[in-house]
Motif scaffolding. Structure first.
Motif, short mmCIF file in Angstrom:
data_model
loop_
_atom_site.label_atom_id
_atom_site.label_comp_id
_atom_site.label_asym_id
_atom_site.label_seq_id
_atom_site.Cartn_x
_atom_site.Cartn_y
_atom_site.Cartn_z
N VAL A 224 0.86 -1.18 0.00
CA VAL A 224 0.00 0.00 0.00
C VAL A 224 0.90 1.24 0.00
O VAL A 224 1.45 1.60 1.03
N PRO A 225 1.05 1.91 -1.16
CA PRO A 225 1.86 3.14 -1.18
C PRO A 225 1.07 4.34 -0.66
O PRO A 225 -0.10 4.51 -0.99
N VAL A 226 1.71 5.14 0.18
CA VAL A 226 1.10 6.36 0.70
C VAL A 226 2.11 7.49 0.58
O VAL A 226 3.24 7.38 1.06
N THR A 227 1.69 8.58 -0.08
CA THR A 227 2.51 9.78 -0.19
C THR A 227 1.97 10.81 0.79
O THR A 227 0.77 11.12 0.79
N LEU A 228 2.85 11.33 1.63
CA LEU A 228 2.44 12.32 2.63
C LEU A 228 2.10 13.66 1.98
O LEU A 228 2.72 14.06 1.00
N ASN A 229 1.12 14.34 2.56
CA ASN A 229 0.69 15.67 2.14
C ASN A 229 0.85 16.62 3.31
O ASN A 229 0.65 16.23 4.46
N TYR A 230 1.18 17.88 2.99
CA TYR A 230 1.36 18.90 4.01
C TYR A 230 0.70 20.19 3.56
O TYR A 230 0.55 20.43 2.35
N VAL A 231 0.34 21.05 4.54
CA VAL A 231 -0.16 22.38 4.21
C VAL A 231 1.03 23.19 3.70
O VAL A 231 2.09 23.22 4.32
N GLN A 232 0.82 23.82 2.53
CA GLN A 232 1.87 24.64 1.90
C GLN A 232 1.20 25.90 1.38
O GLN A 232 0.56 25.86 0.34
N GLY A 233 1.34 26.98 2.13
CA GLY A 233 0.66 28.21 1.72
C GLY A 233 -0.84 27.98 1.79
O GLY A 233 -1.38 27.61 2.81
#
Length: 172
Positions: free
Chosen positions: A152-161
């Motif tokens: 199960v691939p998971v790419t992290l997401n972050y708040v950016q602007g």
């Protein structure tokens, strides 16, 4: 020269750092993924910082309850390694349909902050408004069918602007 390479590879394996496989296997249930499962081998990539704690949670049962507070089946917290992607083995009760959520608690505070990141199985696109209003993605976009050991691939997401997405998105 070949002795040097052999020593370096041996040192990386002994230290638990990513070697030829490209990811450190973390978590208390790693042996389940070395066997026949059933389990999800969650590969987490896209770290903004190399600090804090990574929390991986599995969900099953009613898809409308995926990601509800306290509805997880298994929760695994591991320290973020200094480099590479991370593999976390998450055992499940039986072959079937599940979902995964991942949270990167950058400062290891135990509380969700604006610098923290997250992701889900299926890597659904989510807007900053989805995050702010705690809107969940369509269960069909996050479901994983497990047979044996399932990657199960998971790419992290972050708040950016004013946006929420993978770190590479910031340079677009």
């Amino acid at each position: 020269m070949s002795k040097l390479v052999a020593v370096m590879v041996g040192a990386m394996i002994a230290a638990g750092l990513p070697g030829a496989a490209g990811a450190a296997m973390l978590g208390p249930d790693a042996a389940v993924c070395e066997g026949s499962g059933p389990a999800m081998l969650v590969r987490v990539e896209g770290f903004k910082k190399r600090s804090g704690v990574l929390r991986v949670q599995s969900y099953g049962g009613n898809p409308n309850r995926y990601f509800d507070k306290g509805a997880w089946l298994k929760r695994i917290d591991v320290p973020v390694p200094v480099s590479g992607s991370v593999d976390v083995c998450v055992p499940v009760p039986a072959n079937g349909t599940y979902a995964i959520s991942v949270r990167h608690d950058v400062d290891a505070s135990g509380k969700t902050g604006m610098n923290d990141g997250g992701g889900m199985s299926g890597n659904p696109r989510m807007s900053l408004f989805d995050v702010m209003f705690k809107r969940k993605p369509d269960p069909r976009k996050v479901q994983v069918t497990v047979h044996g050991v399932t990657r199960v691939p998971v790419t992290l997401n972050y708040v950016q602007g004013g946006s929420f997405g993978p770190i590479a998105m910031a340079s677009r």
